[in-house]
Design an enzyme around this catalytic site. Structure first.
Site, mmCIF file in Angstrom:
data_model
loop_
_atom_site.group_PDB
_atom_site.id
_atom_site.type_symbol
_atom_site.label_atom_id
_atom_site.label_comp_id
_atom_site.label_asym_id
_atom_site.label_seq_id
_atom_site.Cartn_x
_atom_site.Cartn_y
_atom_site.Cartn_z
ATOM 1 N N VAL A 61 0.808 -1.270 -0.327
ATOM 2 C CA VAL A 61 -0.501 -0.269 -0.020
ATOM 3 C C VAL A 61 0.668 0.887 -0.065
ATOM 4 C CG1 VAL A 61 -0.218 -0.294 2.599
ATOM 5 C CG2 VAL A 61 -2.205 0.676 0.933
ATOM 6 N N TYR A 62 1.564 0.703 0.188
ATOM 7 C CA TYR A 62 3.383 2.315 0.415
ATOM 8 C C TYR A 62 2.520 3.135 -0.730
ATOM 9 C CZ TYR A 62 4.335 0.297 4.737
ATOM 10 O OH TYR A 62 4.622 0.626 6.534
ATOM 11 N N SER A 63 2.784 4.483 -1.289
ATOM 12 C CA SER A 63 3.174 5.161 -2.615
ATOM 13 C C SER A 63 2.227 4.593 -3.693
ATOM 14 C CB SER A 63 3.832 5.718 -2.314
ATOM 15 O OG SER A 63 5.235 6.232 -1.766
ATOM 16 N N GLY A 65 2.092 1.367 -4.292
ATOM 17 C CA GLY A 65 2.319 -0.066 -4.550
ATOM 18 C C GLY A 65 4.210 0.247 -5.110
#
Length: 341
Positions: A61-63, A65
């Site tokens: 979920v960070y940025s 993907g």
């Protein structure tokens, strides 16, 4: 650099883990303007590797993907795959659609395949569930994770930020069925948030689970004097949510840390990180690095020792808090656009 086994496993990791949430495309996902793009991120991966850090943590979920993409690309350029330990996580929705999130068999099987494609890797060393899923039966989750390990997509599994009874239930479910158990717990722990000391840390110590806490510097609040602001502190919505109940006790702790840092001639961040190594089951705090001195201060923490009097100074002002970071509200669905592999 110092190294240790992660929990009861034979997996050797550095006593510091580089958190890769800071690296990615600022236009995607749900993180702030403090993110660094690929070229800005490159020196931090290089500095971490040169310092002996072999442990890197990200999440799908960070940025949107792009953190995974950047992590995989830069580590692929700089390190041999068998010498590094790469961890990622799944749970938060990655598309506005049914089954695109959570800890169901379908979601986890898709999530690990997508993460591997983004990182350009055949396997991830540590695959973690990012949160507890109230909908999916834990038997379904643990069997799916076991199958992911047996399929060679992940070497080990871990969990993040849940209640101790939930973690104990997951471990017992795995044991009762002969499935792969968790070897690590990635939870929130720092001088401003110590609720994990009540049940989770003793449970991890008893179970032989390695602790790899996130936000060991309370989103930077323990790295600078009280009142000093940064771009991240001003734009980090998650940090504002986690520490929205800042009170006099927090201020007293930060002030005591600043005073101790001045007396000893050490960085506040180094002392705040050194505090973690006085706690049971502690393996590797997950550090963020967006400035050159961040990694230096983190590495310095490994050689610091805190006396009983210093620990009392840092801990005596703490007051109990409501648990946070476990039932975190999901970001607006229309902003979560992780790319599939």
């Amino acid at each position: 650099m110092k190294y240790a086994s992660l929990g009861n496993s034979g997996l050797m990791v550095s006593r510091l883990c580089l958190g890769c949430m800071s690296y990615g495309d600022t236009t995607k996902g749900w993180h702030g303007d403090w993110l660094l793009g690929e070229e800005e991120s490159r020196p931090f991966f290089r500095a971490a590797l040169e310092a002996g850090i072999n442990f890197f943590d990200t999440a799908n979920v960070y940025s949107g993907g792009t953190s995974e993409e950047m992590t995989g690309k830069l580590l692929g350029e700089m390190a041999m795959r068998d010498e590094i330990v790469v961890a990622t996580k799944a749970y938060f929705p990655w598309r506005q659609a049914p089954n695109a999130g959570g800890n169901s068999r379908k979601a986890l099987m898709q999530a690990v395949e997508d993460s591997l494609a983004r990182m350009g890797m055949d396997y991830v060393d540590l695959f973690q569930i990012h949160r507890w899923d109230d909908v999916t039966p834990i038997e379904e989750t643990m069997e799916a994770l076991h199958d992911i390990v047996k399929a060679g997509k992940a070497r080990y599994i871990g969990a993040s930020s849940m209640y101790a009874w939930q973690f104990a239930k997951a471990q017992e479910t795995a044991r009762a069925n002969g499935w792969t158990p968790f070897i690590s717990m990635q939870n929130q722990l720092n001088l401003l948030y110590r609720e994990e000391e009540r049940e989770m840390l003793p449970l991890c110590e008893d179970e032989g689970v390695g602790v790899i806490p996130w936000s060991p510097l309370a989103r930077g609040r323990l790295a600078r004097p009280l009142g000093e602001q940064t771009v991240r502190s001003e734009t980090d919505g998650v940090g504002k949510m986690l520490y929205k109940d800042e009170d006099e006790a927090d201020g007293a702790i930060i002030a005591a840390l600043a005073d101790l840092a001045e007396q000893r001639g050490d960085a506040m961040a180094s002392l705040a990180l050194a505090w973690h190594f006085t706690k049971p089951a502690m393996t590797a705090p997950i550090i963020g690095a967006t400035r050159p001195h961040h990694i230096e201060a983190a590495v310095a923490a490994l050689d610091l020792e805190l006396s009983a009097e210093e620990l009392s100074l840092l801990e005596s002002s703490y007051r109990p808090k409501q648990p946070t970071g476990m039932g975190m509200p999901l970001p607006p669905m229309d902003r979560v656009t992780v790319k599939s592999g």
